[in-house]
Design a protein around this motif. Structure first.
Motif, mmCIF file in Angstrom:
data_model
loop_
_atom_site.group_PDB
_atom_site.id
_atom_site.type_symbol
_atom_site.label_atom_id
_atom_site.label_comp_id
_atom_site.label_asym_id
_atom_site.label_seq_id
_atom_site.Cartn_x
_atom_site.Cartn_y
_atom_site.Cartn_z
ATOM 1 N N GLN A 225 -14.114 5.972 -8.027
ATOM 2 C CA GLN A 225 -14.713 7.319 -7.032
ATOM 3 C C GLN A 225 -13.934 7.434 -5.711
ATOM 4 O OE1 GLN A 225 -15.524 9.947 -8.960
ATOM 5 N NE2 GLN A 225 -15.130 8.816 -10.833
ATOM 6 N N SER A 226 -14.119 6.063 -5.241
ATOM 7 C CA SER A 226 -14.028 5.965 -3.646
ATOM 8 C C SER A 226 -12.686 5.332 -3.152
ATOM 9 C CB SER A 226 -15.175 5.134 -3.072
ATOM 10 O OG SER A 226 -16.365 5.660 -3.748
ATOM 11 N N ILE A 227 -12.339 5.661 -1.923
ATOM 12 C CA ILE A 227 -11.285 4.782 -1.184
ATOM 13 C C ILE A 227 -11.840 3.993 0.011
ATOM 14 C CG2 ILE A 227 -9.628 6.397 -1.770
ATOM 15 C CD1 ILE A 227 -9.702 7.464 1.249
ATOM 16 N N GLU A 228 -11.233 2.953 0.451
ATOM 17 C CA GLU A 228 -11.671 2.341 1.743
ATOM 18 C C GLU A 228 -10.336 2.615 2.569
ATOM 19 O OE1 GLU A 228 -13.336 -1.697 3.377
ATOM 20 O OE2 GLU A 228 -11.842 -1.787 1.632
ATOM 21 N N VAL A 229 -10.684 3.307 3.870
ATOM 22 C CA VAL A 229 -9.992 3.635 5.040
ATOM 23 C C VAL A 229 -9.537 2.027 5.582
ATOM 24 C CG1 VAL A 229 -9.347 4.510 7.286
ATOM 25 C CG2 VAL A 229 -10.250 5.877 5.291
ATOM 26 N N LYS A 230 -8.350 1.855 6.029
ATOM 27 C CA LYS A 230 -8.165 0.587 6.612
ATOM 28 C C LYS A 230 -7.061 0.942 7.558
ATOM 29 C CE LYS A 230 -9.085 -3.101 4.904
ATOM 30 N NZ LYS A 230 -10.447 -3.715 5.319
ATOM 31 N N ARG A 231 -6.866 0.076 8.739
ATOM 32 C CA ARG A 231 -5.906 0.036 9.624
ATOM 33 C C ARG A 231 -5.599 1.095 10.566
ATOM 34 N NH1 ARG A 231 -4.096 -5.377 10.074
ATOM 35 N NH2 ARG A 231 -5.648 -4.609 11.650
ATOM 36 N N MET A 232 -6.702 1.829 10.887
ATOM 37 C CA MET A 232 -6.687 2.889 11.738
ATOM 38 C C MET A 232 -6.290 2.440 13.353
ATOM 39 S SD MET A 232 -7.484 5.753 10.429
ATOM 40 C CE MET A 232 -7.901 7.004 11.780
ATOM 41 N N PHE A 233 -5.442 3.013 13.737
ATOM 42 C CA PHE A 233 -4.983 2.830 15.078
ATOM 43 C C PHE A 233 -4.253 3.829 15.776
ATOM 44 C CE2 PHE A 233 -1.880 0.437 17.802
ATOM 45 C CZ PHE A 233 -2.404 -0.026 18.629
ATOM 46 N N VAL A 234 -4.449 3.911 17.081
ATOM 47 C CA VAL A 234 -3.529 4.696 17.919
ATOM 48 C C VAL A 234 -3.273 3.965 19.209
ATOM 49 C CG1 VAL A 234 -3.508 6.687 19.275
ATOM 50 C CG2 VAL A 234 -4.764 6.933 17.092
ATOM 51 N N ARG A 235 -1.678 3.807 19.328
ATOM 52 C CA ARG A 235 -1.362 3.200 20.805
ATOM 53 C C ARG A 235 -2.006 3.650 21.854
ATOM 54 N NH1 ARG A 235 5.297 2.924 19.641
ATOM 55 N NH2 ARG A 235 5.111 0.721 19.060
ATOM 56 N N VAL B 200 -5.024 11.766 11.611
ATOM 57 C CA VAL B 200 -4.650 10.908 10.765
ATOM 58 C C VAL B 200 -5.838 10.534 9.536
ATOM 59 C CG1 VAL B 200 -4.129 8.159 10.185
ATOM 60 C CG2 VAL B 200 -3.031 9.274 12.189
ATOM 61 N N LEU B 201 -6.905 10.500 10.218
ATOM 62 C CA LEU B 201 -8.357 10.398 9.162
ATOM 63 C C LEU B 201 -8.407 11.454 8.221
ATOM 64 C CD1 LEU B 201 -10.658 8.704 8.505
ATOM 65 C CD2 LEU B 201 -11.905 10.062 10.452
ATOM 66 N N CYS C 27 -4.370 4.075 6.663
ATOM 67 C CA CYS C 27 -4.181 3.754 5.160
ATOM 68 C C CYS C 27 -5.466 3.905 4.422
ATOM 69 C CB CYS C 27 -3.252 2.660 4.960
ATOM 70 S SG CYS C 27 -3.788 0.917 5.152
ATOM 71 N N PHE C 28 -5.104 3.866 3.210
ATOM 72 C CA PHE C 28 -6.501 3.502 2.541
ATOM 73 C C PHE C 28 -6.030 2.999 0.979
ATOM 74 C CE2 PHE C 28 -5.346 7.909 0.977
ATOM 75 C CZ PHE C 28 -5.291 7.846 -0.244
ATOM 76 N N LYS C 29 -6.980 2.311 0.545
ATOM 77 C CA LYS C 29 -6.920 1.498 -0.783
ATOM 78 C C LYS C 29 -8.040 2.120 -1.593
ATOM 79 C CE LYS C 29 -9.049 -2.692 0.509
ATOM 80 N NZ LYS C 29 -8.823 -4.238 0.343
ATOM 81 N N PRO C 30 -7.794 2.018 -3.044
ATOM 82 C CA PRO C 30 -8.970 2.316 -3.755
ATOM 83 C C PRO C 30 -10.035 1.073 -3.617
ATOM 84 C CG PRO C 30 -7.036 2.335 -5.262
ATOM 85 C CD PRO C 30 -6.786 1.622 -3.810
ATOM 86 N N PHE C 31 -11.327 1.853 -3.601
ATOM 87 C CA PHE C 31 -12.485 0.791 -3.349
ATOM 88 C C PHE C 31 -13.354 0.729 -4.550
ATOM 89 C CE2 PHE C 31 -17.244 0.409 -2.306
ATOM 90 C CZ PHE C 31 -16.971 -0.721 -1.468
ATOM 91 N N ASP C 32 -13.438 1.749 -5.236
ATOM 92 C CA ASP C 32 -13.954 1.854 -6.734
ATOM 93 C C ASP C 32 -13.344 3.075 -7.288
ATOM 94 O OD1 ASP C 32 -15.461 4.015 -6.211
ATOM 95 O OD2 ASP C 32 -17.073 2.729 -5.589
ATOM 96 N N ASN D 44 0.965 -1.195 -0.175
ATOM 97 C CA ASN D 44 0.134 -0.001 0.037
ATOM 98 C C ASN D 44 0.856 1.090 0.082
ATOM 99 O OD1 ASN D 44 -1.557 2.196 1.300
ATOM 100 N ND2 ASN D 44 -3.229 0.731 1.143
ATOM 101 N N ASN D 45 0.563 2.081 -0.911
ATOM 102 C CA ASN D 45 1.413 3.321 -1.113
ATOM 103 C C ASN D 45 0.812 4.680 -0.507
ATOM 104 O OD1 ASN D 45 3.723 2.152 -2.485
ATOM 105 N ND2 ASN D 45 2.502 1.996 -4.071
ATOM 106 N N THR D 46 -0.342 4.547 0.424
ATOM 107 C CA THR D 46 -1.243 5.535 0.806
ATOM 108 C C THR D 46 -1.330 5.266 2.373
ATOM 109 O OG1 THR D 46 -3.144 4.568 0.156
ATOM 110 C CG2 THR D 46 -2.047 6.327 -1.159
ATOM 111 N N VAL D 47 -0.123 5.294 3.169
ATOM 112 C CA VAL D 47 -0.048 5.128 4.594
ATOM 113 C C VAL D 47 0.179 6.394 5.173
ATOM 114 C CG1 VAL D 47 1.368 3.826 6.447
ATOM 115 C CG2 VAL D 47 0.819 2.722 4.355
ATOM 116 N N VAL D 48 -0.455 6.766 6.294
ATOM 117 C CA VAL D 48 -0.297 8.006 7.060
ATOM 118 C C VAL D 48 0.326 7.405 8.614
ATOM 119 C CG1 VAL D 48 -0.796 9.943 8.278
ATOM 120 C CG2 VAL D 48 -1.800 9.426 6.005
ATOM 121 N N LEU D 49 1.374 7.907 9.070
ATOM 122 C CA LEU D 49 1.786 7.336 10.207
ATOM 123 C C LEU D 49 2.061 8.956 11.365
ATOM 124 C CD1 LEU D 49 4.951 5.036 9.577
ATOM 125 C CD2 LEU D 49 2.695 4.605 10.671
#
Length: 151
Positions: A71-81, A93-94, A64-69, A47-52
């Motif tokens: 016109q849209s992305i899907e947000v994934k792997r949201m986490f805060v220690r 991050v969002l 991070c996000f990935k293309p969903f279609d 994945n080339n769209t990661v935010v730390l």
């Protein structure tokens, strides 16, 4: 409240890999055996769209996000220690993920969150997301909550 610094990167980043390992452990602790089903939906191969987010040069959160279609992305792997929570990192991050998606020409965001992630649901609703019917692999799953936002 501590100040976080954001960094755009990719899934090869070792800090991202560390954080998602902690995320998976946190999800397993919260959700138990239910994660047996969800684990394969959470694999991030490349994945080339990661935010730390960093606090005091230490990784504190990610998403991070990935293309969903088209016109849209899907947000994934949201986490805060846990020790970094309460500093507004998840919102930062969002917002950065949404900004990046807009820059790439996407028009909307979708995401899924497990039913026990009530803090996440609150963040998404406060950030302008609306609850939608479960989509794709989450259809018919009572422990999944899906959301959408127009950018």
């Amino acid at each position: 409240m501590k100040t976080a610094i954001l960094k755009r990167t990719n899934s090869d980043n070792p800090d991202f890999r560390l954080l998602i390992t902690e995320l998976d452990a946190d999800l397993r602790l919260r959700n138990g055996e239910m994660m047996d089903f969800y684990d394969h939906h959470n694999v991030i191969e490349k994945n080339n769209t990661v935010v730390l987010a960093y606090i005091d040069d230490k990784p504190a959160g990610c998403g991070c996000f990935k293309p969903f279609d088209a016109q849209s992305i899907e947000v994934k792997r949201m986490f805060v220690r846990p020790d970094a929570r309460g500093n507004g990192i998840s919102k930062m991050v969002l917002t950065e993920l949404e900004t990046w998606a807009r820059e790439l020409g996407f028009k909307s965001v979708v995401l899924e969150s497990a039913g026990k992630q009530v803090e996440a649901h609150s963040l998404y609703l406060k950030s302008g997301y609306e609850r939608i019917p479960n989509y794709g692999q989450y259809e018919g799953l009572p422990y999944s909550f899906c959301f959408k936002k127009t950018l």
